[in-house]
Scaffold this motif. Structure first.
Motif, short mmCIF file in Angstrom:
data_model
loop_
_atom_site.label_atom_id
_atom_site.label_comp_id
_atom_site.label_asym_id
_atom_site.label_seq_id
_atom_site.Cartn_x
_atom_site.Cartn_y
_atom_site.Cartn_z
N PHE A 36 19.44 48.20 36.13
CA PHE A 36 19.93 49.30 36.97
C PHE A 36 19.29 49.35 38.35
O PHE A 36 19.69 50.17 39.17
N ASN A 37 18.30 48.48 38.58
CA ASN A 37 17.59 48.50 39.86
C ASN A 37 18.31 47.63 40.89
O ASN A 37 17.73 46.74 41.50
N ARG A 38 19.59 47.90 41.08
CA ARG A 38 20.43 47.18 42.03
C ARG A 38 21.41 48.18 42.62
O ARG A 38 21.51 49.32 42.16
N SER A 39 22.16 47.73 43.60
CA SER A 39 23.17 48.60 44.20
C SER A 39 24.11 49.14 43.11
O SER A 39 24.53 48.42 42.20
N VAL A 40 24.44 50.41 43.23
CA VAL A 40 25.34 51.03 42.26
C VAL A 40 26.70 50.30 42.25
O VAL A 40 27.39 50.29 41.23
N HIS A 41 27.04 49.67 43.37
CA HIS A 41 28.32 48.96 43.44
C HIS A 41 28.26 47.59 42.77
O HIS A 41 29.30 46.96 42.56
N GLU A 42 27.07 47.10 42.46
CA GLU A 42 26.94 45.90 41.62
C GLU A 42 26.85 46.31 40.15
O GLU A 42 27.46 45.68 39.29
N VAL A 43 26.08 47.35 39.89
CA VAL A 43 25.86 47.76 38.50
C VAL A 43 27.16 48.25 37.87
O VAL A 43 27.47 47.91 36.71
N ALA A 44 27.93 49.04 38.61
CA ALA A 44 29.12 49.68 38.01
C ALA A 44 30.08 48.65 37.40
O ALA A 44 30.41 48.76 36.21
N PRO A 45 30.54 47.63 38.16
CA PRO A 45 31.44 46.66 37.52
C PRO A 45 30.74 45.85 36.43
O PRO A 45 31.39 45.44 35.46
N GLU A 75 35.34 51.79 31.25
CA GLU A 75 35.69 52.49 32.49
C GLU A 75 34.47 53.25 33.01
O GLU A 75 33.82 53.97 32.25
N VAL A 76 34.20 53.08 34.32
CA VAL A 76 33.09 53.79 34.96
C VAL A 76 33.50 54.17 36.38
O VAL A 76 34.51 53.71 36.90
N GLU A 77 32.67 55.04 37.01
CA GLU A 77 32.83 55.33 38.43
C GLU A 77 31.46 55.31 39.09
O GLU A 77 30.48 55.77 38.50
N SER A 86 21.75 57.46 43.36
CA SER A 86 23.07 56.94 43.03
C SER A 86 23.16 56.76 41.52
O SER A 86 22.15 56.57 40.84
N ALA A 87 24.38 56.83 41.00
CA ALA A 87 24.55 56.77 39.56
C ALA A 87 25.97 56.33 39.21
O ALA A 87 26.88 56.42 40.03
N VAL A 88 26.11 55.86 37.99
CA VAL A 88 27.40 55.44 37.47
C VAL A 88 27.83 56.40 36.37
O VAL A 88 27.11 56.58 35.38
N LEU A 89 28.98 57.04 36.55
CA LEU A 89 29.56 57.91 35.53
C LEU A 89 30.26 57.06 34.48
O LEU A 89 31.10 56.23 34.81
N ILE A 90 29.89 57.27 33.21
CA ILE A 90 30.55 56.53 32.13
C ILE A 90 31.80 57.30 31.74
O ILE A 90 31.72 58.44 31.28
N ARG A 91 32.96 56.70 31.94
CA ARG A 91 34.22 57.44 31.78
C ARG A 91 34.99 57.11 30.51
O ARG A 91 35.80 57.92 30.06
N TRP A 107 36.13 53.25 43.91
CA TRP A 107 34.86 53.07 43.19
C TRP A 107 34.98 53.36 41.71
O TRP A 107 34.02 53.67 41.03
N ARG A 108 36.20 53.31 41.19
CA ARG A 108 36.42 53.35 39.73
C ARG A 108 36.65 51.91 39.26
O ARG A 108 37.42 51.17 39.88
N TYR A 109 35.95 51.55 38.19
CA TYR A 109 36.05 50.19 37.67
C TYR A 109 36.43 50.24 36.20
O TYR A 109 35.97 51.12 35.46
#
Length: 191
Positions: free
Chosen positions: A10-19, A37-39, A91-96, A173-175
């Motif tokens: 998780f110690n990376r950009s949220v835009h790398e972690v999310a996908p 699915e995440v955002e 920053s954070a990733v929502l688990i959808r 930013w939804r993956y």
DNA sequence: TGCCCGATTAACT
DNA sequence: GTTAATCGGGCAA
């Protein structure tokens, strides 16, 4: 045997972690399945809870990565996020949505539903199925009762606009996993 | 202190 | 497609 994710994931950009979270297996007390699915939310993003600075509610988002941020949605539901990037980046990733694989009977009981496609297909639904509440706010993701396992095969990830927002509605930013039957909503195919 | 509203869901028409 | 449920956070006063 699948490899466990460490907190450094998780110690990376949220835009790398999310996908990269798509296809990862999330278990809580042994119950859960594959994330489909995440955002992504970033502190510079007007739609993020952290946008206006730290408060009692979003304090975990301002802490180190690899922890769970749980919040109450519409006074009714719980939603869980995974904190990313360096401490303070908020920053954070929502688990959808999750494709249920482990503990289907208990999830059906908690949700009062038989249809597996509706068990975890939404941020509030999956927290009810896994029984995640504010009691889990601030817990480490690499320690019980949380377990995270790396994906074992490649997945095809698609992106699109996030759901249910009134701010920054167009940021893609939804993956999600392409073609998954367990998404909270389908992704609009590229035109 | 009061007021508005939301990273949702299910049950309607 | 529309809307009630339900309540804490955040901000104005």
């Amino acid at each position: 045997m699948p490899k466990r994710l460490t907190r450094s994931f998780f110690n990376r950009s949220v835009h790398e972690v999310a996908p990269d979270l798509i296809g990862v297996t999330l278990l809580f007390d042994g119950v859960g399945g594959r994330v489909v699915e995440v955002e992504a939310y970033h502190h510079t993003d007007p739609a993020a809870h952290s946008f206006r600075g730290p408060t009692d509610r979003n304090a975990v988002m301002f802490g180190p990565p690899g922890y769970a941020y749980v919040y109450r949605s519409y006074g009714i539901h719980w939603c869980v996020n995974f904190v990313c990037e360096a401490a303070g980046s908020a920053s954070a990733v929502l688990i959808r949505a999750i494709e249920p694989t482990q503990g289907l009977p208990v999830m059906r009981r908690r949700r009062g539903l038989a249809d597996v496609r509706l068990l975890c297909s939404g941020p509030g639904r999956l927290c009810e199925a896994l029984r995640i509440t504010d009691k889990q706010n601030g817990l480490a993701l690499d320690r019980p009762p949380f377990e995270l396992f790396a994906r074992e095969r490649a997945v095809e990830v698609v992106a699109g606009p996030r759901i249910g927002l009134t701010k920054a509605v167009d940021l893609p930013w939804r993956y999600g996993e392409k073609g998954s039957r367990f998404l909270s909503k389908p992704f609009r195919p590229p035109t």
